[in-house]
Motif scaffolding. Structure first.
Motif: not given
Length: 638
Positions: A208-223, A198-205
């Motif tokens: 209900i969706p609170l936010g989203i993380v994509t593979d590009s977020d992983m690259s720009s913020k973690i890598a 998958n290219t994304c994950a939805v953060i839920c409670s």
């Protein structure tokens, strides 16, 4: 502001969508614009080139947008001063699908996407202009194939007729997305995304969706080391999420991504970020959807090499019809698109048969008759066709007819393999009765029209619903001339057709209940084809022939035309037109649900609202019957 930028801003303000911006906004854009000089016949970009980071407006000169179809260069549009093109980078990530070449010495302004994007997002007039012109018709009207083609993202944006194609493109998406809690770590989330591709994950409670993380977020913020992998996912998520309903159209999805500068949309129960997550739409889903638009299907049909290729496209056509019906696209639009794809399939089947049997020994016309000829075939029902070849010398007749019988046999067998069943009544071009010369066919129609009662066994009224699929238009025109000449003051023929139209069993019983099948495999089901649709089809044909309305076969359009030709009874015709649409939709939904022709409707499975719709749609039939009796002075079979 420098003089060049000032001149550019003055130029831009004359053309939409720039005229919707303030001069200060135009000035900001103009200072970032690059000016290009394009020599005659110089190519700016070509098919499959990587996308530029700019789009273009013609300051002076002429730029042609072209594609290659069947080894020929086809001009999609000529871009004169003020014409905008090269907008694909706004809407897609894959390469250009057309070529831009200077037809004369030209000056272009290259506008960076990143500079212009905020003005699109923040100005509703600019956004509305893009939406209204998103799938603008930029085709060459002389190119028959391109009449049904949609070059969605490289369009030249002029105010003009908006294409309906964008609404027909099936939009499939991930309906089982990865959902995680805000306290899950980046590492755990990344592993889930990698394992499921998958290219994304939805953060839920609580879903209900609170936010989203994509593979590009992983690259720009973690890598890059900005955050450790032990960080909780809520620290790097993007919020709020952009949410949509599940029936969002391709056009709306693309524009939402553009407006919000995101690569994923979250599908929720009610379309808001306050309801449960149902899926995620990615940019990749939009690219796949573009590949399934009707224009692309027609192109793929033209390139098909065998029955399996055509069969796969036939399946995709069924998906397109189902998706469009479920999205409540008007049935008339669905019919138009489905008919063009069906005719492209039929034409390609004939072409493949010619490749096998060799060049025809004479000119000919292949006509679809019945539901295909009326362009009303939304479901894979049976095929009906006739073949007419030009007159040849008597000594060649047998040889020529044998060739066309073999050609027709090959074609109808191929179409059967694609999913169009053989006509149970043998109304097919491979039947020796329905494959003959133009003179023989003219005699056939003469006999049917002038002595309808003598040889009525082989007369089916569907022979008067014909549409050219392949071959010579002049041959079809000759048949039409014969038909209408012989109908002049021909009361015998109209008596016959009128009585035939009145012969159908009533759809309702004396007590206004549905007249269902009393025995057999369809016991207690309602025959919507024979008892509801056919009386309307027969009535529309009868009046169309009587009023000499030529070139219109579709039942709905026939009734609409009759309302203009015979305004005294316009109300009845218009009621019949709407009834036909309602009945056709009920039949289509029944066919989709049961994977069949939808002829027999299980009334028990219809909701009360749908049963009422069905019953109400039967009401105009009594008016139509009375109109037939009155017009043709008939009392039989009433």
């Amino acid at each position: 502001m420098n003089t060049i930028a000032n001149n550019i801003a003055d130029f831009l303000k004359e053309y939409a969508p720039f005229k919707y911006l303030s001069f200060d906004e135009l000035a900001a854009i103009a200072t970032n614009i690059r000016v290009l000089n394009l020599e005659v016949n110089k190519t700016l970009f070509k098919v499959d080139d990587p996308l530029h980071d700019v789009f273009y407006i013609v300051a002076s000169g002429l730029v042609n947008l072209t594609v290659i179809v069947d080894a020929e260069e086809n001009i999609l549009n000529k871009c004169h001063e003020g014409g905008i093109f090269g907008l694909r980078p706004f809407f897609a990530k894959n390469n250009y699908t057309m070529t831009a070449k200077a037809r004369e010495e030209s000056i272009l302004y290259a506008i960076p996407i990143v500079v212009f994007r905020p003005f699109v997002a923040n100005n509703t007039d600019v956004l509305n202009f893009l939406l209204e012109n998103f799938a603008v018709n930029t085709r060459n009207s002389k190119d028959k194939e391109s009449l049904h083609n949609n070059q969605i993202s490289d369009s030249v944006f002029y105010t003009g007729q908006t294409s309906e194609m964008q609404y027909f493109q099936t939009l499939s998406y991930n309906n089982n997305p990865i959902t995680v809690s805000h306290s899950d770590t980046v590492q755990e989330t990344a592993q889930l995304m990698a394992e499921s591709k998958n290219t994304c994950a939805v953060i839920c409670s609580n879903k209900i969706p609170l936010g989203i993380v994509t593979d590009s977020d992983m690259s720009s913020k973690i890598a890059t080391g900005r955050f450790p992998v032990t960080t909780t996912i809520d620290k790097i998520m993007v919020y709020p999420v952009i949410t949509v309903l599940e029936n969002v159209s391709l056009a709306e999805a693309q524009l939402l991504m553009l407006k919000n500068n995101v690569s994923h949309l979250c599908v929720t129960q009610d379309g808001s970020d306050k309801s449960a997550v149902k899926g995620v739409i990615s940019e990749h889903d939009l690219v796949v959807a573009q590949a399934n638009n009707p224009g692309v299907l027609v192109k793929e049909i033209k390139r098909a090499h065998d029955v399996n290729d055509l069969k796969q496209i036939r399946f995709r056509l069924a998906d397109l019809v189902q998706n469009s019906i479920q999205k409540n696209i008007p049935l008339t639009h669905v019919n138009n698109i489905a008919s063009e794809i069906t005719f492209a399939l039929l034409k390609r089947a004939i072409e493949l048969s010619i490749l096998e049997w060799g060049s025809p020994p004479a000119r000919f016309a292949w006509l679809s008759i019945g539901s295909q000829g009326r362009k009303e075939q939304l479901l894979p029902t049976d095929q009906d066709s006739i073949l007419i070849f030009e007159d040849v010398t008597p000594e060649k007749y047998r040889e020529v007819k044998d060739y066309f019988l073999n050609l027709a046999s090959k074609t109808t067998d191929l179409l059967e393999g694609v999913g169009y069943e053989a006509c149970p009544n043998g109304h097919m071009a491979k039947n020796i009765l329905w494959c003959k010369s133009l003179t023989d066919w003219m005699k056939q129609y003469n006999n049917w029209i002038n002595t309808p009662g003598e040889h009525s066994g082989d007369l089916s009224s569907i022979f008067f619903d014909y549409e050219l699929v392949y071959g010579e238009q002049k041959i079809e025109d000759a048949i039409s001339s014969t038909v209408f000449q012989n109908m002049e003051n021909n009361t015998l023929f109209f008596d016959f057709l009128g009585n035939d139209a009145l012969r159908k069993n009533s759809p309702l019983t004396f007590f206004k209940n549905f007249n269902v099948e009393e025995e057999g495999p369809h016991k207690d089901k309602f025959d919507i084809k024979t008892k509801a649709l056919m009386p309307l089809i027969d009535g529309a044909r009868l009046f169309t022939l009587s009023f000499k309305v030529k070139g219109i076969n579709n039942t709905y359009i026939r009734f609409k035309q009759l309302a203009m030709v015979d305004p005294k009874h316009a109300e009845t015709y218009l009621e019949c037109a709407e009834a036909f649409l309602v009945l056709s939709k009920i039949r289509t939904l029944e066919g989709i649900k049961n994977d069949n022709s939808g002829q027999f409707v299980n009334l028990e499975e219809l909701s009360k609202i749908d049963r009422d719709k069905l019953k109400n749609a039967l009401a105009p039939m009594r008016k139509l019957e009375d109109l037939i009796k009155d017009k043709f002075q008939l009392t039989h079979f009433s």
